[in-house]
Design a protein around this motif. Structure first.
Motif, PDB file in Angstrom:
ATOM      1  N   TYR A   1      41.391 147.806  81.601  1.00 32.48           N
ATOM      2  CA  TYR A   1      40.743 146.659  82.232  1.00 32.48           C
ATOM      3  C   TYR A   1      41.323 145.367  81.684  1.00 32.48           C
ATOM      4  CZ  TYR A   1      37.304 143.629  84.343  1.00 32.48           C
ATOM      5  OH  TYR A   1      36.711 142.649  85.103  1.00 32.48           O
ATOM      6  N   ASP A   2      41.769 144.477  82.593  1.00 32.62           N
ATOM      7  CA  ASP A   2      42.345 143.185  82.246  1.00 32.62           C
ATOM      8  C   ASP A   2      41.287 142.103  82.464  1.00 32.62           C
ATOM      9  OD1 ASP A   2      43.703 140.676  82.320  1.00 32.62           O
ATOM     10  OD2 ASP A   2      45.581 141.671  82.828  1.00 32.62           O
ATOM     11  N   TRP A   3      40.804 141.504  81.366  1.00 34.73           N
ATOM     12  CA  TRP A   3      39.766 140.486  81.484  1.00 34.73           C
ATOM     13  C   TRP A   3      40.288 139.193  82.098  1.00 34.73           C
ATOM     14  CZ3 TRP A   3      40.601 135.912  78.975  1.00 34.73           C
ATOM     15  CH2 TRP A   3      41.487 135.908  77.899  1.00 34.73           C
ATOM     16  N   GLN A   4      41.595 138.962  82.007  1.00 34.90           N
ATOM     17  CA  GLN A   4      42.160 137.748  82.594  1.00 34.90           C
ATOM     18  C   GLN A   4      42.221 137.853  84.115  1.00 34.90           C
ATOM     19  OE1 GLN A   4      45.685 138.193  80.176  1.00 34.90           O
ATOM     20  NE2 GLN A   4      45.149 136.397  78.945  1.00 34.90           N
ATOM     21  N   LYS A   5      42.503 139.049  84.610  1.00 40.25           N
ATOM     22  CA  LYS A   5      42.571 139.271  86.064  1.00 40.25           C
ATOM     23  C   LYS A   5      41.250 139.799  86.612  1.00 40.25           C
ATOM     24  CE  LYS A   5      47.566 140.116  86.388  1.00 40.25           C
ATOM     25  NZ  LYS A   5      47.959 139.804  85.021  1.00 40.25           N
ATOM     26  N   HIS A   6      40.339 140.154  85.718  1.00 39.62           N
ATOM     27  CA  HIS A   6      39.020 140.651  86.113  1.00 39.62           C
ATOM     28  C   HIS A   6      39.106 141.904  86.977  1.00 39.62           C
ATOM     29  CE1 HIS A   6      38.133 136.704  84.663  1.00 39.62           C
ATOM     30  NE2 HIS A   6      38.542 136.094  85.756  1.00 39.62           N
ATOM     31  N   LYS A   7      39.992 142.832  86.599  1.00 39.42           N
ATOM     32  CA  LYS A   7      40.089 144.064  87.383  1.00 39.42           C
ATOM     33  C   LYS A   7      40.773 145.166  86.586  1.00 39.42           C
ATOM     34  CE  LYS A   7      44.468 143.008  89.778  1.00 39.42           C
ATOM     35  NZ  LYS A   7      45.109 142.871  91.111  1.00 39.42           N
ATOM     36  N   ASN A   8      40.575 146.385  87.061  1.00 43.34           N
ATOM     37  CA  ASN A   8      41.275 147.531  86.502  1.00 43.34           C
ATOM     38  C   ASN A   8      42.748 147.473  86.881  1.00 43.34           C
ATOM     39  OD1 ASN A   8      39.325 149.009  85.084  1.00 43.34           O
ATOM     40  ND2 ASN A   8      38.577 150.014  86.948  1.00 43.34           N
ATOM     41  N   MET A   9      43.603 147.756  85.893  1.00 42.19           N
ATOM     42  CA  MET A   9      45.038 147.707  86.106  1.00 42.19           C
ATOM     43  C   MET A   9      45.644 149.092  85.911  1.00 42.19           C
ATOM     44  SD  MET A   9      45.296 144.485  86.690  1.00 42.19           S
ATOM     45  CE  MET A   9      47.085 144.325  86.755  1.00 42.19           C
ATOM     46  N   MET A  10      46.691 149.382  86.658  1.00 43.90           N
ATOM     47  CA  MET A  10      47.422 150.625  86.465  1.00 43.90           C
ATOM     48  C   MET A  10      48.151 150.574  85.133  1.00 43.90           C
ATOM     49  SD  MET A  10      50.418 152.347  88.839  1.00 43.90           S
ATOM     50  CE  MET A  10      49.345 152.348  90.284  1.00 43.90           C
ATOM     51  N   GLY A  11      48.023 151.609  84.329  1.00 44.30           N
ATOM     52  CA  GLY A  11      48.682 151.651  83.038  1.00 44.30           C
ATOM     53  C   GLY A  11      50.193 151.720  83.172  1.00 44.30           C
ATOM     54  N   PRO A  12      50.932 151.067  82.270  1.00 39.79           N
ATOM     55  CA  PRO A  12      52.391 151.043  82.383  1.00 39.79           C
ATOM     56  C   PRO A  12      53.015 152.427  82.234  1.00 39.79           C
ATOM     57  CG  PRO A  12      51.679 150.113  80.282  1.00 39.79           C
ATOM     58  CD  PRO A  12      50.445 150.282  81.122  1.00 39.79           C
TER      59      PRO A  12
END
Length: 420
Positions: free
Chosen positions: A278-289
């Motif tokens: 979870y990326d608090w800056q984008k406020h959404k779940n992100m796909m892991g690298p």
């Protein structure tokens, strides 16, 4: 277990809907009361005192109506695994100890004391005064749980319908040891989730039916929310975004990401580890690298979102829903969270080591969280270097509505009370 974490400068506004920089609050800082313990602050009107010290690695705890305190120790180096104290006159003295296993999880429900080792859950019958009747002969409720090296402690909680919920942490940061070809993490069938068992049935173990929730790297803070009759957990997020993917993440981004997350769980929920963060800056779940993410791609919507998010690498080790009447009304049914503190915030200073309060309304996070008790780490230099004096871990509510906080560094038990 992931021991120390980061304080990045963010505050959630409501659930996961929005965030404020900590700097935004500097014009109206909360009034603090300097506690009797040097350097530790609590809100105005509250007092903090030390009722026990030098116990060893004190993890989770429970307090009985008779003012006995059961503390689960991380190891048996200094004592038995469960230390029993009695509080009187502002001090708690050791009565006895029992259990040949260390651990974290401990709870009292319906006349039994429950406690977990690294691979089992036991229960002890209590008498009318909430004292263990036979400390040398516990009943084994669950056995055979995975206990590979990393994240061995099994946190637990119980609901009101005869079920017990047990965390089984992933023995890994991001499943790199087990999924070298990145085709899918094979340890999700037996770790990185919550398992549900019957609280009164002996000798249970893994089954497909007992697997309650998936994709949770490691949960130490876990509690049943009586207000909406639901399981809530605090996840320890992953590490090393920059170290593993220096072309995608700067050191500063890696210090601040991902958020530590609060999840409200129902059976079958999947929080997405190791595929998601979870990326608090984008406020959404992100796909892991590791699985095709690049810091821009969002995650598959099949993974649940957190209901609240907190600074990355902050290490949430305790979760308590406050149901007492001693504290002011704003605290009723809200959540207290004990954050253990950071170890991997470089190149930024280490930070954290505090207890925060998350307001709730109708069983859900409502409004920004606030630091409730701070200064456990000691001096600014000790805090910045990660050489914290105290590290908050366990939380418990006393019979009069006081809040108890354990420290697994010095083995201290703090008690926070409100002066009416």
């Amino acid at each position: 277990m992931k021991n120390k974490r980061i304080f990045s400068l963010l505050l959630p506004l409501a659930a996961v809907g929005g965030f404020l920089s900590l700097n935004a609050l500097k014009n109206d800082p909360p009034v603090k009361n300097k506690a009797a313990v040097a350097g530790i602050t609590v809100p105005a009107g509250f007092d903090l005192s030390v009722i026990a010290d030098d116990l060893g690695s004190a993890r989770h705890l429970v307090v009985t109506p008779q003012h006995d305190i059961y503390v689960h120790m991380a190891s048996t180096r200094k004592s038995k695994g469960i230390v029993v104290l009695h509080e009187e006159g502002g001090k708690a003295t050791v009565k006895t100890s029992f259990g040949d296993y260390g651990g974290t999880g401990i709870a009292i429900k319906d006349g039994y004391l429950y406690a977990s080792s690294k691979n089992s859950v036991f229960r002890y019958k209590l008498d009318a005064n909430n004292q263990v009747i036979d400390p040398n002969s516990p009943e084994t409720i669950v056995h055979g749980l995975i206990d590979i090296d990393h994240h061995q402690p099994k946190a637990l909680t119980l609901d009101n319908d005869g079920n017990i919920y047990v965390n089984i942490g992933a023995p890994s940061n991001i499943c790199e040891e087990y999924d070298k070809k990145r085709t899918g993490c094979p340890i999700l069938d037996s770790t990185a989730g919550i398992w549900q068992f019957k609280a009164n049935v002996p000798n249970q173990t893994y089954s497909k039916e007992s697997h309650y929730a998936w994709g949770l790297r490691n949960v130490v803070g876990i509690a049943w929310n009586q207000q909406d009759n639901q399981l809530f957990v605090m996840q320890h997020g992953r590490d090393a975004l920059h170290d593993l993917f220096p072309k995608l993440y700067t050191q500063q981004q890696s210090a601040e990401l991902p958020a530590e997350c609060m999840f409200a769980l129902k059976k079958g929920d999947n929080a997405g580890w190791p595929y998601v963060y979870y990326d608090w800056q984008k406020h959404k779940n992100m796909m892991g690298p590791e699985y095709g993410g690049d810091g821009v791609k969002g995650a598959d919507p099949k993974y649940i979102n957190p209901v609240a998010a907190y600074p990355g690498h902050y290490a949430p080790d305790g979760l308590l829903f406050y149901t007492g009447n001693q504290f002011p009304a704003k605290y009723k049914n809200g959540a207290f969270i004990a954050f253990h503190g950071s170890w991997n915030r470089a190149p930024l200073p280490q930070n954290g080591y505090c207890v925060v309060f998350q307001p709730f309304k109708n069983g859900k996070p409502d409004g920004k969280w606030e630091v409730f008790a701070d200064g456990f780490a000691g001096t600014a230099e000790q805090k910045a270097s990660g050489a914290a004096v105290h590290r908050p871990c366990g939380l418990a509510q006393g019979p009069d509505g006081s809040l108890y906080v354990t420290d697994d560094s010095k083995g201290t038990i703090f008690k926070i009370t409100y002066k009416k």
